[in-house]
Motif scaffolding. Structure first.
Motif, mmCIF file in Angstrom:
data_model
loop_
_atom_site.group_PDB
_atom_site.id
_atom_site.type_symbol
_atom_site.label_atom_id
_atom_site.label_comp_id
_atom_site.label_asym_id
_atom_site.label_seq_id
_atom_site.Cartn_x
_atom_site.Cartn_y
_atom_site.Cartn_z
ATOM 1 N N VAL A 81 0.858 -1.177 0.000
ATOM 2 C CA VAL A 81 0.000 0.000 0.000
ATOM 3 C C VAL A 81 0.895 1.229 0.000
ATOM 4 O O VAL A 81 1.641 1.460 0.964
ATOM 5 C CB VAL A 81 -0.941 0.020 1.223
ATOM 6 N N LEU A 82 0.835 2.013 -1.072
ATOM 7 C CA LEU A 82 1.683 3.194 -1.197
ATOM 8 C C LEU A 82 0.820 4.444 -1.053
ATOM 9 O O LEU A 82 -0.230 4.561 -1.689
ATOM 10 C CB LEU A 82 2.406 3.201 -2.553
ATOM 11 N N THR A 83 1.270 5.369 -0.213
ATOM 12 C CA THR A 83 0.476 6.551 0.098
ATOM 13 C C THR A 83 1.253 7.826 -0.200
ATOM 14 O O THR A 83 2.480 7.859 -0.081
ATOM 15 C CB THR A 83 0.066 6.546 1.584
ATOM 16 N N VAL A 95 2.438 -4.034 3.599
ATOM 17 C CA VAL A 95 3.597 -3.146 3.681
ATOM 18 C C VAL A 95 3.178 -1.761 3.207
ATOM 19 O O VAL A 95 2.782 -1.593 2.050
ATOM 20 C CB VAL A 95 4.760 -3.661 2.811
ATOM 21 N N ASN A 96 3.241 -0.790 4.110
ATOM 22 C CA ASN A 96 2.948 0.586 3.719
ATOM 23 C C ASN A 96 4.242 1.321 3.420
ATOM 24 O O ASN A 96 5.145 1.389 4.261
ATOM 25 C CB ASN A 96 2.193 1.335 4.811
ATOM 26 N N VAL A 134 9.461 4.788 4.752
ATOM 27 C CA VAL A 134 9.278 6.153 4.244
ATOM 28 C C VAL A 134 10.399 6.419 3.255
ATOM 29 O O VAL A 134 11.573 6.451 3.639
ATOM 30 C CB VAL A 134 9.317 7.195 5.378
ATOM 31 N N THR A 135 10.050 6.569 1.977
ATOM 32 C CA THR A 135 11.105 6.817 1.006
ATOM 33 C C THR A 135 11.691 8.208 1.212
ATOM 34 O O THR A 135 10.996 9.152 1.577
ATOM 35 C CB THR A 135 10.593 6.656 -0.445
ATOM 36 N N PRO A 154 14.851 4.798 11.687
ATOM 37 C CA PRO A 154 14.989 3.517 10.978
ATOM 38 C C PRO A 154 13.938 3.259 9.903
ATOM 39 O O PRO A 154 14.112 2.359 9.076
ATOM 40 C CB PRO A 154 14.866 2.490 12.118
ATOM 41 N N ARG A 155 12.866 4.032 9.894
ATOM 42 C CA ARG A 155 11.822 3.806 8.886
ATOM 43 C C ARG A 155 12.206 4.370 7.514
ATOM 44 O O ARG A 155 11.622 3.995 6.500
ATOM 45 C CB ARG A 155 10.497 4.425 9.340
#
Length: 379
Positions: A81-83, A95-96, A134-135, A154-155
């Motif tokens: 799931v990409l937001t 996986v978000n 978080v990209t 770490p995210r």
């Protein structure tokens, strides 16, 4: 009351959607960015074009209380799931990946001058609980985002942003831009684009009234005919892309000017393009406080900053970096007279642009979509 009911609606739909069977080859993109530099929409286009072996769904506008049950079923079936805004998923096994929609320049969340502590705490809890990844583009980006949203270090994964891929590999050329919006064929012409931020939150009736009257710069000395003449004298054209909410103020999008035109959401939807797929065809960018200028640095083209309501914005919302005039790699203008003068000046900000690009982005080289796909495949 509306926000409470909407949160209740989301909770109920999440519960129902989680009973769908999860498919490890399904991606769902929850897009709240429209066609204005949407990482979500552009990654969706990439998946459809380059990876037909996976199933990709685009859900927009997001969030919305008007989604059909079929959309919730798609969300429930997705493994990934990409937001573009707040993180979201319906079960722990999903996986978000939070793509977000810009490098923060304006204060938001905990750092903003116009938010409530209770809302900020709720948002921070949501990021902590829901955002798996978080990209990112740089340490600077991570520091700014965490200051506002409380995201743990770490995210972050420095995978880059899909919108930069489209900016660097624009399928839309300047000749087409001139033909579509100005009915012009001139290889010597320069095309600039003006992309201001969301100005309604200024709570300045005078500013909004000027915009409603067609004064898209909200200059006190605005004169469209004079601006058109100045652009014509320099073989320059100006495309104006306002925030979608501001576009609603206009009853007529036609301008009595040959060298100025609006770029509307309807134009982008009709062409199945995102703003960033057009942005690469322009020669210079004008903005006020939109973080779009961080991305435009990749093109190493001139930037002009409109600052006629800088003081109001600093007071109402505030900035994460400052003083403003010191951190922007381009001239600041507060009137049409200053702008017209600057349009004829030679660019001298190349070194400043390079410095800020190195600070704000060490990850994007036009391969973010592939990098993100490869990374998620290994999660």
């Amino acid at each position: 009351m509306k926000s409470i009911l909407f949160r209740l609606y989301l909770a109920v739909m999440k519960f129902l959607a989680r009973w769908q069977k999860e498919d490890p080859n399904t991606y769902v993109i929850l897009n709240g960015s429209g066609r204005s530099g949407s990482n979500g929409y552009l990654f969706y286009k990439y998946l459809c074009r380059e990876h037909p072996e996976v199933t990709a769904y685009l859900i927009e506008p997001w969030p919305s209380s008007h989604l059909p049950w079929s959309d919730w079923q798609k969300i429930g079936r997705a493994k990934y799931v990409l937001t573009t805004h707040q993180p979201f998923k319906v079960r722990k096994s999903q996986v978000n990946l939070a793509l977000w929609h810009g490098i923060p320049l304006k204060r938001m969340g905990t750092m903003a001058n116009n938010t409530q502590r209770r809302d900020n705490q709720r948002n921070e809890k949501l990021w902590h609980k829901t955002a798996d990844l978080v990209t990112s583009s740089s340490e600077l980006y991570e520091s700014l985002m965490s200051a506002c949203m409380g995201i743990e270090g770490p995210r972050y994964v420095q995978l880059g942003f899909p919108r930069i891929d489209s900016l660097l590999k624009s399928p839309y050329k300047k000749a087409q831009l001139l033909a579509d919006f100005f009915s012009c064929q001139d290889p010597e012409a320069q095309v600039g684009i003006y992309v201001p931020t969301f100005r309604y939150e200024l709570e300045e009736p005078e500013v909004m009234e000027r915009i409603k009257e067609g004064n898209f710069f909200a200059f006190s000395d605005f004169d469209l005919a004079a601006l058109d003449q100045a652009l014509a004298a320099r073989k320059q054209y100006l495309l104006v892309k306002l925030h979608p909410w501001e576009m609603k103020l206009f009853s007529d999008f036609h301008l009595e000017a040959k060298h100025v035109a609006f770029l509307n959401n309807s134009d982008l939807l009709a062409k199945k393009l995102d703003l960033y797929e057009i942005l690469g065809a322009t020669d210079f960018l004008m903005t006020d406080f939109s973080s779009i200028y961080f991305d435009y640095l990749h093109l190493d083209k001139p930037l002009i900053f409109i600052t006629n309501y800088l003081a109001q914005y600093e007071k109402t919302r505030g900035f994460l970096l400052g003083p403003y005039e010191k951190i922007v790699p381009g001239p600041c203008v507060a009137s049409q007279a200053d702008l017209v003068k600057q349009l004829g000046e030679k660019d001298g900000y190349g070194l400043e642009r390079k410095k800020w690009l190195e600070l704000s982005d060490q990850a994007d080289h036009g391969q973010a979509c592939q990098t993100i796909f490869d990374y998620l495949s290994g999660v």
